[in-house]
Design an enzyme around this catalytic site. Sequence first.
Site, PDB file in Angstrom:
ATOM      1  N   CYS A  93      20.867  22.152 -42.986  1.00 29.38           N
ATOM      2  CA  CYS A  93      22.247  22.267 -42.509  1.00 29.38           C
ATOM      3  C   CYS A  93      23.210  21.700 -43.556  1.00 29.38           C
ATOM      4  CB  CYS A  93      22.429  21.533 -41.184  1.00 29.38           C
ATOM      5  SG  CYS A  93      24.122  21.663 -40.539  1.00 29.38           S
ATOM      6  N   LYS A 132      12.453  22.784 -41.951  1.00 30.42           N
ATOM      7  CA  LYS A 132      13.271  23.952 -42.290  1.00 30.42           C
ATOM      8  C   LYS A 132      14.214  23.496 -43.389  1.00 30.42           C
ATOM      9  CE  LYS A 132      15.925  27.798 -40.382  1.00 30.42           C
ATOM     10  NZ  LYS A 132      17.129  27.774 -41.246  1.00 30.42           N
ATOM     11  N   HIS A 164      14.844  28.630 -45.810  1.00 31.27           N
ATOM     12  CA  HIS A 164      16.027  29.492 -45.900  1.00 31.27           C
ATOM     13  C   HIS A 164      16.223  29.762 -47.385  1.00 31.27           C
ATOM     14  CE1 HIS A 164      20.394  30.373 -44.452  1.00 31.27           C
ATOM     15  NE2 HIS A 164      20.020  31.190 -45.419  1.00 31.27           N
TER      16      HIS A 164
END
Length: 342
Positions: A93, A132, A164
């Site tokens: 994030c 992640k 990602h």
Amino acid sequence: MLDPRLSVAPMVDRTDRHFRFLVRQVSLGVRLYTEMTVDQAVLRGNRERLLAFRPEEHPIALQLAGSDPKSLAEAARIGEAFGYDEINLNLGCPSEKAQEGGYGACLLLDLARVREILKAMGEAVRVPVTVKMRLGLEGKETYRGLAQSVEAMAEAGVKVFVVHARSALLALSTKANREIPPLRHDWVHRLKGDFPQLTFVTNGGIRSLEEALFHLKRVDGVMLGRAVYEDPFVLEEADRRVFGLPRRPSRLEVARRMRAYLEEEVLKGTPPWAVLRHMLNLFRGRPKGRLWRRLLSEGRSLQALDRALRLMEEEVGEEGEKEKPGPRGQREAAPGPAREGV
């Protein structure tokens, strides 16, 4: 054993329990993730509201964010006690709020801290602890640096990496970070070749099941995000083509199941819009799909859903389901399989 083949990404204000229930009606096999949940919210907040989910949602992962090893370990223990199949640490994030809190992508600047966190979480729970992550930060990523990050986390016990396939640009908005940094799925493919003992799931910009199948020939899994929210029936053939399961129900049958779900939730005190907002795209690209959206958006009630359902029953019929003669010779839809999510 964690099945990584196909999953729906954690999305803030999107992948709550209502949307996850909807997705489970479309696919039994796909792996579901919660919204990103900060460790302090788990420790101090209303745990039942934050963490409760229905048995049908399995397999399901809890995604946590934070920077303190002890707090994250305790939050992971609580998540495991609630029954989650996996605990995932957010290292991707890029939001300003995440930077202020010292969590998310900015943690990639401190791999020693990341290792400490992952070791503490791994020792706290028996379910898999996964990550992640982004490729790197500020567009300065190198494949060598990415590989070193993977090695460091693997030494802390991580075996599953959701990547990602973009850099995180900390000066940009979260939305811009989904669009501006170039995609490098080939780096994730390369990681699988260099670390065959580890599990790699690629994520970012994948819009269709066909694209997912392309990547599944090169890595262990694919995570889809916005494409599923924009049209849950992107996953329409996922059970058959990825998991070897029977094809799932039609859009209309899913809408009917969601109607029963909404009625149940309203009796519990859930505001109808909390469920209906996730159903707006259920008939995306189909006849009367825009009218469906308008009826739900304006009505925001169980009665509005009933009106929209009557419209779709008239205009769409039992899409994808065979017809059989009715008692007087008229055509009527054969009932779909009475499968429920597990």
